[in-house]
Design a protein around this motif. Structure first.
Motif, PDB file in Angstrom:
ATOM      1  N   ALA A  90      46.019 -37.596  26.583  1.00  0.00           N
ATOM      2  CA  ALA A  90      44.978 -36.573  26.656  1.00  0.00           C
ATOM      3  C   ALA A  90      44.061 -36.853  27.844  1.00  0.00           C
ATOM      4  O   ALA A  90      43.927 -37.997  28.297  1.00  0.00           O
ATOM      5  CB  ALA A  90      44.158 -36.557  25.367  1.00  0.00           C
ATOM      6  N   LYS A  91      43.476 -35.793  28.355  1.00  0.00           N
ATOM      7  CA  LYS A  91      42.532 -35.924  29.464  1.00  0.00           C
ATOM      8  C   LYS A  91      41.237 -36.589  28.987  1.00  0.00           C
ATOM      9  O   LYS A  91      40.736 -36.297  27.904  1.00  0.00           O
ATOM     10  CB  LYS A  91      42.190 -34.546  30.030  1.00  0.00           C
ATOM     11  N   ARG A  92      40.721 -37.477  29.804  1.00  0.00           N
ATOM     12  CA  ARG A  92      39.425 -38.071  29.522  1.00  0.00           C
ATOM     13  C   ARG A  92      38.314 -37.165  30.027  1.00  0.00           C
ATOM     14  O   ARG A  92      38.525 -36.296  30.867  1.00  0.00           O
ATOM     15  CB  ARG A  92      39.303 -39.441  30.183  1.00  0.00           C
ATOM     16  N   PHE A 152      57.965 -38.661  20.428  1.00  0.00           N
ATOM     17  CA  PHE A 152      57.547 -38.251  21.769  1.00  0.00           C
ATOM     18  C   PHE A 152      56.052 -38.530  21.929  1.00  0.00           C
ATOM     19  O   PHE A 152      55.223 -37.971  21.212  1.00  0.00           O
ATOM     20  CB  PHE A 152      57.838 -36.759  21.971  1.00  0.00           C
ATOM     21  N   MET A 153      55.701 -39.435  22.845  1.00  0.00           N
ATOM     22  CA  MET A 153      54.311 -39.855  23.040  1.00  0.00           C
ATOM     23  C   MET A 153      53.596 -38.918  24.016  1.00  0.00           C
ATOM     24  O   MET A 153      54.201 -38.391  24.954  1.00  0.00           O
ATOM     25  CB  MET A 153      54.251 -41.289  23.577  1.00  0.00           C
ATOM     26  N   ALA A 195      46.758 -38.273  20.858  1.00  0.00           N
ATOM     27  CA  ALA A 195      47.170 -36.873  20.763  1.00  0.00           C
ATOM     28  C   ALA A 195      46.606 -36.083  21.925  1.00  0.00           C
ATOM     29  O   ALA A 195      45.408 -36.107  22.196  1.00  0.00           O
ATOM     30  CB  ALA A 195      46.705 -36.285  19.439  1.00  0.00           C
ATOM     31  N   GLY A 196      47.499 -35.386  22.621  1.00  0.00           N
ATOM     32  CA  GLY A 196      47.085 -34.589  23.765  1.00  0.00           C
ATOM     33  C   GLY A 196      48.204 -33.675  24.217  1.00  0.00           C
ATOM     34  O   GLY A 196      49.297 -33.642  23.632  1.00  0.00           O
ATOM     35  N   ALA A 197      47.927 -32.933  25.270  1.00  0.00           N
ATOM     36  CA  ALA A 197      48.898 -31.955  25.764  1.00  0.00           C
ATOM     37  C   ALA A 197      49.763 -32.492  26.892  1.00  0.00           C
ATOM     38  O   ALA A 197      50.694 -31.807  27.330  1.00  0.00           O
ATOM     39  CB  ALA A 197      48.158 -30.702  26.229  1.00  0.00           C
ATOM     40  N   LEU A 198      49.483 -33.702  27.386  1.00  0.00           N
ATOM     41  CA  LEU A 198      50.225 -34.252  28.519  1.00  0.00           C
ATOM     42  C   LEU A 198      51.290 -35.231  28.023  1.00  0.00           C
ATOM     43  O   LEU A 198      51.027 -36.056  27.143  1.00  0.00           O
ATOM     44  CB  LEU A 198      49.270 -34.977  29.469  1.00  0.00           C
ATOM     45  N   PRO A 199      52.517 -35.162  28.547  1.00  0.00           N
ATOM     46  CA  PRO A 199      53.567 -36.109  28.125  1.00  0.00           C
ATOM     47  C   PRO A 199      53.298 -37.510  28.662  1.00  0.00           C
ATOM     48  O   PRO A 199      52.858 -37.677  29.801  1.00  0.00           O
ATOM     49  CB  PRO A 199      54.820 -35.514  28.745  1.00  0.00           C
ATOM     50  N   ASP A 200      53.579 -38.510  27.836  1.00  0.00           N
ATOM     51  CA  ASP A 200      53.408 -39.903  28.230  1.00  0.00           C
ATOM     52  C   ASP A 200      54.790 -40.542  28.256  1.00  0.00           C
ATOM     53  O   ASP A 200      55.280 -41.118  27.274  1.00  0.00           O
ATOM     54  CB  ASP A 200      52.498 -40.623  27.234  1.00  0.00           C
TER      55      ASP A 200
END
Length: 423
Positions: free
Chosen positions: A215-217, A211-212, A188-193
């Motif tokens: 997330a930022k590390r 839609f995958m 789960a994150g804000a960036l599209p994969d």
């Protein structure tokens, strides 16, 4: 080790006083055992004790084995071998209720340790003293509380106060928040994969059902400590390194790797010694490796070597540099300025702790300070525990520049004054 029968000097009270003097040195922090006392009595008998200078250097050769012990020995010698005015001043340091702390002048380094070593116990009683009135001085209730110790200057602490300060330093923490990384992780994150989304769609016959995202590390930053161990910085360096040892052995503080370097006339990497769990063993090993302890200062040359040999290895991952020095450098100011400029470019944050900030009228007049100050992110005092406690706030707030703005304004005023004189 056994010693044969030792013929004592003609005056037996001298041997007795040497013994008591050695006990005072031991209470002041010098590691002196019975063997050294016997050696001192034997050395005094061989060298003679008619001249004060000969007597001083004979005892110093027997009781002092490290440069940092010389100040304590000299102050204790001056106090013990009867300087009445000095004894009066020492009593005022230990009994502030009577005369007030620092009433006449501020104490010099090691004075309080010497005073405590002398006044903690009564002198040996001689037959001539038996009929005289005995005056007991109890300084047990004049020690600083924990709150007061936090504001005491490291260089002016007695042996007992320094022991308490070390216990406080061993409980301090220096937490840091992790830094965002350019790398990402699935979940789960804000960036599209897009790649995982298309792979999931291929398993469903090309239909996108989910839609995958990514997330930022985060990554823990490194801490790099550059500690000045020249003669003017010795007391502060030992206290700061004690604090850094505590931080190095803490879990959950958020640091990646902690690297420590000492510099005086040479740069020394003491990182591996900080991994030793016992702080006394760690600092003893570090002191043995750094041969320039309490020597001269070549800040520019040492920082230049650090940039050349170590910066690429240890300044990755958004490293924070903690610089502990008074900035008093007699080398070329251009070399120092260039080394600081490169250091500021490779480190995420450079925090300068300067013990000279303990003086209310401190001004950046030294060439070394003027060469270094423009390239630090934060300029702060570093002479007591309270100043070290403020480090966490400075690291958490990138806008916290400490006293840098005020010091830079003073530098501009000095430059304008010099420019006006030149015109």
């Amino acid at each position: 080790m056994t010693y044969p029968d030792l013929p004592l000097p003609d005056d037996p009270s001298l041997a007795r006083n040497i013994t008591h003097f050695a006990r005072a040195l031991r209470r002041a922090g010098l590691p002196i055992g019975p063997g050294r006392v016997l050696d001192a009595v034997r050395a005094v008998r061989a060298a003679g004790f008619t001249k004060r200078a000969d007597f001083f250097y004979t005892l110093q050769a027997c009781f002092v084995n490290r440069p940092d012990q010389r100040a304590v020995f000299a102050q204790t010698f001056r106090l013990y071998w009867r300087d009445p005015q000095y004894l009066e001043h020492m009593m005022s340091l230990l009994i502030p209720q009577v005369q007030g702390l620092n009433e006449d002048r501020p104490p010099e380094p090691a004075e309080k340790r010497a005073a405590q070593g002398i006044l903690d116990a009564p002198p040996p009683i001689t037959p001539q003293d038996a009929e005289e009135t005995e005056i007991d001085i109890d300084a047990s209730h004049t020690m600083s509380t924990q709150t007061q110790i936090k504001t005491l200057d490291f260089e002016q602490m007695s042996a007992d106060e320094m022991a308490r300060a070390r216990r406080i330093l061993s409980t301090l923490r220096l937490p840091v928040k992790p830094l965002p990384s350019r790398r990402t992780r699935g979940g789960a994150g804000a960036l599209p994969d897009w790649r995982q989304t298309l792979r999931a769609a291929n398993r469903q016959g090309g239909e996108v059902t989910k839609f995958m995202t990514r997330a930022k590390r985060t990554q823990p930053p490194n801490l790099v400590v550059l500690c000045d161990i020249s003669g003017s910085m010795s007391a502060y360096s030992r206290a700061v390194l004690h604090f850094i040892h505590t931080v190095s052995n803490q879990r959950g503080a958020g640091w990646g790797h902690i690297h420590a370097f000492t510099f005086g006339t040479h740069l020394t990497n003491i990182t591996r010694h900080l991994r030793t769990r016992d702080v006394d063993a760690a600092l003893a090993a570090a002191g043995a490796q750094a041969q320039d302890w309490e020597g001269g200062t070549r800040i520019g040359a040492c920082l230049d070597r650090f940039n050349r040999d170590w910066s690429r290895r240890v300044l990755g991952q958004g490293a924070v540099v903690l610089l502990i020095t008074d900035g008093l450098d007699r080398d070329d100011a251009g070399l120092l300025s260039g080394a600081m400029q490169r250091l500021s470019r490779t480190a995420r944050q450079v925090i300068w702790l300067n013990p000279l900030m303990r003086w209310a009228d401190f001004a950046p007049k030294a060439r070394g300070i003027q060469a270094m100050l423009p390239y630090v992110d934060s300029f702060r005092a570093g002479h007591n525990i309270a100043s070290l406690e403020g480090l966490a706030a400075a690291m958490a707030d990138p806008t916290d520049a400490g006293d840098k703005a005020r010091m830079m304004a003073m530098m501009r005023e000095q430059s304008d004054v010099m420019g006006g004189k030149g015109a």
